[in-house]
Design a protein around this motif. Structure first.
Motif, short mmCIF file in Angstrom:
data_model
loop_
_atom_site.label_atom_id
_atom_site.label_comp_id
_atom_site.label_asym_id
_atom_site.label_seq_id
_atom_site.Cartn_x
_atom_site.Cartn_y
_atom_site.Cartn_z
N GLU A 20 -3.00 17.79 3.39
CA GLU A 20 -3.59 18.97 3.83
C GLU A 20 -4.15 18.99 5.04
OE1 GLU A 20 -7.41 19.26 1.11
OE2 GLU A 20 -6.01 18.73 -0.55
N GLU A 21 -4.53 19.94 5.57
CA GLU A 21 -4.89 19.91 7.01
C GLU A 21 -5.87 19.32 7.23
OE1 GLU A 21 -6.02 23.54 10.16
OE2 GLU A 21 -4.53 24.15 8.56
N GLY A 22 -6.07 18.67 8.24
CA GLY A 22 -7.14 17.46 8.57
C GLY A 22 -6.98 16.18 8.24
N THR A 23 -5.63 15.87 7.53
CA THR A 23 -5.55 14.36 7.27
C THR A 23 -4.60 13.92 8.18
OG1 THR A 23 -3.46 15.27 6.04
CG2 THR A 23 -5.75 14.93 4.85
N GLY A 24 -4.21 14.52 9.32
CA GLY A 24 -3.54 13.76 10.67
C GLY A 24 -2.34 14.80 11.18
N PRO A 29 0.83 -1.31 0.13
CA PRO A 29 -0.06 -0.03 0.02
C PRO A 29 1.04 1.13 0.01
CG PRO A 29 -0.24 -1.02 2.35
CD PRO A 29 0.86 -1.74 1.22
N GLY A 30 0.17 2.31 -0.48
CA GLY A 30 0.94 3.75 -0.50
C GLY A 30 0.55 4.43 0.79
N GLY A 31 0.63 5.68 0.69
CA GLY A 31 0.40 6.52 1.87
C GLY A 31 -1.07 7.21 1.59
N VAL A 32 -0.98 8.32 2.29
CA VAL A 32 -2.29 9.20 2.59
C VAL A 32 -2.40 9.92 1.17
CG1 VAL A 32 -3.49 10.94 3.73
CG2 VAL A 32 -2.53 8.99 5.00
N THR A 84 1.15 3.04 9.77
CA THR A 84 -0.10 3.66 9.41
C THR A 84 0.07 4.47 7.95
OG1 THR A 84 0.60 5.94 10.23
CG2 THR A 84 -0.30 4.25 11.75
N PRO A 85 -0.89 4.48 7.49
CA PRO A 85 -0.76 5.22 6.07
C PRO A 85 -0.13 6.54 5.99
CG PRO A 85 -2.99 4.20 6.22
CD PRO A 85 -2.45 4.11 7.38
N LEU A 86 -0.44 7.19 7.23
CA LEU A 86 0.51 8.54 7.48
C LEU A 86 1.91 8.15 7.46
CD1 LEU A 86 -1.52 10.45 9.94
CD2 LEU A 86 -1.12 11.06 7.54
N ALA A 87 2.43 7.13 8.29
CA ALA A 87 4.01 6.93 8.39
C ALA A 87 4.49 6.46 6.84
CB ALA A 87 4.05 5.72 9.36
N ARG A 88 3.64 5.72 6.28
CA ARG A 88 4.22 5.30 4.84
C ARG A 88 4.12 6.59 3.91
NH1 ARG A 88 0.28 0.82 5.79
NH2 ARG A 88 -1.18 1.91 4.25
N ASN A 89 3.17 7.34 4.08
CA ASN A 89 3.31 8.70 3.20
C ASN A 89 4.55 9.54 3.68
OD1 ASN A 89 1.42 10.43 1.59
ND2 ASN A 89 2.11 11.84 3.05
N GLU A 90 4.94 9.34 4.96
CA GLU A 90 6.23 10.38 4.98
C GLU A 90 7.40 9.59 4.49
OE1 GLU A 90 6.09 12.99 7.08
OE2 GLU A 90 3.89 12.64 7.13
N TRP A 91 7.53 8.22 4.48
CA TRP A 91 8.53 7.44 3.51
C TRP A 91 8.72 7.86 2.31
CZ3 TRP A 91 12.87 5.83 6.07
CH2 TRP A 91 12.54 5.06 7.34
N ILE A 92 7.55 7.80 1.65
CA ILE A 92 7.33 8.16 0.18
C ILE A 92 7.69 9.70 -0.27
CG2 ILE A 92 5.86 8.00 -1.70
CD1 ILE A 92 4.04 6.11 -0.16
N CYS A 93 7.12 10.30 0.80
CA CYS A 93 7.56 11.77 0.33
C CYS A 93 9.10 12.01 0.45
CB CYS A 93 6.80 13.00 1.21
SG CYS A 93 6.64 14.53 0.69
N TRP A 94 9.24 11.69 1.57
CA TRP A 94 10.88 11.74 1.92
C TRP A 94 11.79 11.39 0.63
CZ3 TRP A 94 14.72 7.79 3.29
CH2 TRP A 94 15.84 8.34 3.65
N VAL A 95 11.57 10.19 0.13
CA VAL A 95 12.16 9.53 -0.91
C VAL A 95 12.05 10.55 -2.44
CG1 VAL A 95 12.18 7.43 -2.60
CG2 VAL A 95 12.23 7.27 -0.24
#
Length: 91
Positions: free
Chosen positions: A85-89, A8-11, A37-48
């Protein structure tokens, strides 16, 4: 080895193929990826994906895979995805 297309990907961000391939080849990294969590996966993806140079991106993918393999749930010293966006965690 997991199927990279099953991860799975992120948020906000979809999982890029190069990161999916690296994570899927490492059983421990894959297990961590599936447990965060999807939020944590999102951080890894965005960082890369925020790397400007190909060599930096490749280093981040390898470093990220190693850290995921060690059970780390977020990239160290990353202020968070600026694309959420604000409100997604929490950031």
């Amino acid at each position: 080895m997991a199927d990279p297309t099953d991860l799975p990907g992120g948020v906000v961000h979809d999982l890029p193929a190069d990161l999916a391939e690296a994570v899927s080849r490492d059983v421990a990294a894959c297990a961590t990826w599936m447990s965060i969590t999807p939020l944590a996966r999102n951080e890894w993806i965005c960082w890369v994906e925020s790397a400007k140079k190909t060599e930096t991106r490749l280093k981040r993918i390898d470093w990220g895979r190693e850290n995921l393999s060690d059970g780390k749930r977020r990239p160290c010293c990353w202020p968070g995805c600026p694309h959420r966006e604000e409100g997604t965690g929490a950031a």
